[in-house]
Design an enzyme around this catalytic site. Sequence first.
Site, PDB file in Angstrom:
ATOM      1  N   HIS A 102     -30.463  39.899  -2.611  1.00 63.44           N
ATOM      2  CA  HIS A 102     -29.809  38.948  -1.712  1.00 63.44           C
ATOM      3  C   HIS A 102     -30.807  38.190  -0.841  1.00 63.44           C
ATOM      4  CE1 HIS A 102     -26.110  41.562  -2.435  1.00 63.44           C
ATOM      5  NE2 HIS A 102     -25.858  40.382  -2.965  1.00 63.44           N
TER       6      HIS A 102
ATOM      7  N   THR B 287     -22.345  36.399 -12.243  1.00 63.44           N
ATOM      8  CA  THR B 287     -22.676  37.407 -13.234  1.00 63.44           C
ATOM      9  C   THR B 287     -23.503  36.750 -14.330  1.00 63.44           C
ATOM     10  OG1 THR B 287     -20.582  36.953 -14.348  1.00 63.44           O
ATOM     11  CG2 THR B 287     -20.603  38.774 -12.782  1.00 63.44           C
ATOM     12  N   ASP B 288     -23.882  37.515 -15.330  1.00 65.81           N
ATOM     13  CA  ASP B 288     -24.681  36.983 -16.429  1.00 65.81           C
ATOM     14  C   ASP B 288     -23.853  36.031 -17.292  1.00 65.81           C
ATOM     15  OD1 ASP B 288     -26.784  38.490 -15.500  1.00 65.81           O
ATOM     16  OD2 ASP B 288     -26.306  40.222 -16.762  1.00 65.81           O
TER      17      ASP B 288
ATOM     18  N   ASP C 153     -19.610  39.974  -3.695  1.00 66.53           N
ATOM     19  CA  ASP C 153     -19.939  41.160  -2.894  1.00 66.53           C
ATOM     20  C   ASP C 153     -20.259  40.810  -1.451  1.00 66.53           C
ATOM     21  OD1 ASP C 153     -23.026  40.834  -2.606  1.00 66.53           O
ATOM     22  OD2 ASP C 153     -22.677  40.621  -4.748  1.00 66.53           O
TER      23      ASP C 153
ATOM     24  N   GLN D  48     -11.753  40.949 -15.041  1.00 64.18           N
ATOM     25  CA  GLN D  48     -12.796  41.903 -15.400  1.00 64.18           C
ATOM     26  C   GLN D  48     -12.420  43.315 -14.947  1.00 64.18           C
ATOM     27  OE1 GLN D  48     -16.098  40.084 -13.330  1.00 64.18           O
ATOM     28  NE2 GLN D  48     -14.746  39.709 -11.606  1.00 64.18           N
TER      29      GLN D  48
ATOM     30  N   ASP E  95     -24.640  32.545  -7.449  1.00 67.16           N
ATOM     31  CA  ASP E  95     -24.793  34.006  -7.456  1.00 67.16           C
ATOM     32  C   ASP E  95     -23.719  34.577  -8.390  1.00 67.16           C
ATOM     33  OD1 ASP E  95     -25.150  36.661  -6.960  1.00 67.16           O
ATOM     34  OD2 ASP E  95     -24.500  36.614  -4.877  1.00 67.16           O
TER      35      ASP E  95
ATOM     36  N   ASP F 170     -12.033  29.103  -9.650  1.00 64.61           N
ATOM     37  CA  ASP F 170     -13.121  28.899 -10.601  1.00 64.61           C
ATOM     38  C   ASP F 170     -14.187  27.977 -10.010  1.00 64.61           C
ATOM     39  OD1 ASP F 170     -13.971  26.802 -13.037  1.00 64.61           O
ATOM     40  OD2 ASP F 170     -14.130  28.928 -13.531  1.00 64.61           O
ATOM     41  N   GLY F 171     -15.449  28.405 -10.127  1.00 61.63           N
ATOM     42  CA  GLY F 171     -16.545  27.644  -9.531  1.00 61.63           C
ATOM     43  C   GLY F 171     -16.741  26.275 -10.148  1.00 61.63           C
TER      44      GLY F 171
END
Length: 219
Positions: A61, A158-159, A85, A30, A156, A137-138
């Site tokens: 958070h 991204t979209d 983050d 990204q 948690d 990778d999750g």
Amino acid sequence: MNWYTESWSDECKFSIAYDEKIYSEKTPFQQIDFYKGKEFGTFFTLDGLMMVNEKDEFIYHEMIVHPAFATNPNIKRVLIIGGGDGGTAREVLRYKSVEEVVMVEIDERVFRLCQKYLPVTAGGIEEEPRMTLKFEDGLAYVKKAPDASFELILVDSTDPISVGEGLFTIEFYQECYRVLRNDGILINQHESPYFTEYAENMKRAHKKIKHIFPITHVY
């Protein structure tokens, strides 16, 4: 004056003035950009969408973490999917009863850059002895995780586009259900119902979760 702007709908835009763009990098996953301004402090975007800013990051958070601990104060092992983050891990680690936190973030550069430019969320996370960082990778991680190995999974991400897309599938939610213990909790960031397009994404994701988990709530 420089302006960062996002279009939230055909009739709504969000803009923040910033003094300087302090860093920019294209990773294999990204585009990452960091900005600094007076009103919101330092903030960063992924593929042109704001993720975190210094001024109000605590709202997100705190709310992704604390409801689970209010429901089950005996959570010992926590899996964070995404959360590059560091803010979600920071809030989990406030609980002294937590014995282990595993954070699986696909893009290591997000975390490393937040350590440098956004220490309010990422500072000190790596040094915490209860913390395990995995940059992979999750979905791949949960597929190989043992059954019933966590009391809490916090997604948690991204979209549901780009690198986060695999975390909004039936397969992913099934694997999460498998690795949770009987009293386990899944907290999943899956968009806001505030705008029409976002609401459609949210409803699609929640429908998949309801298909697998016996008790579901939106908050």
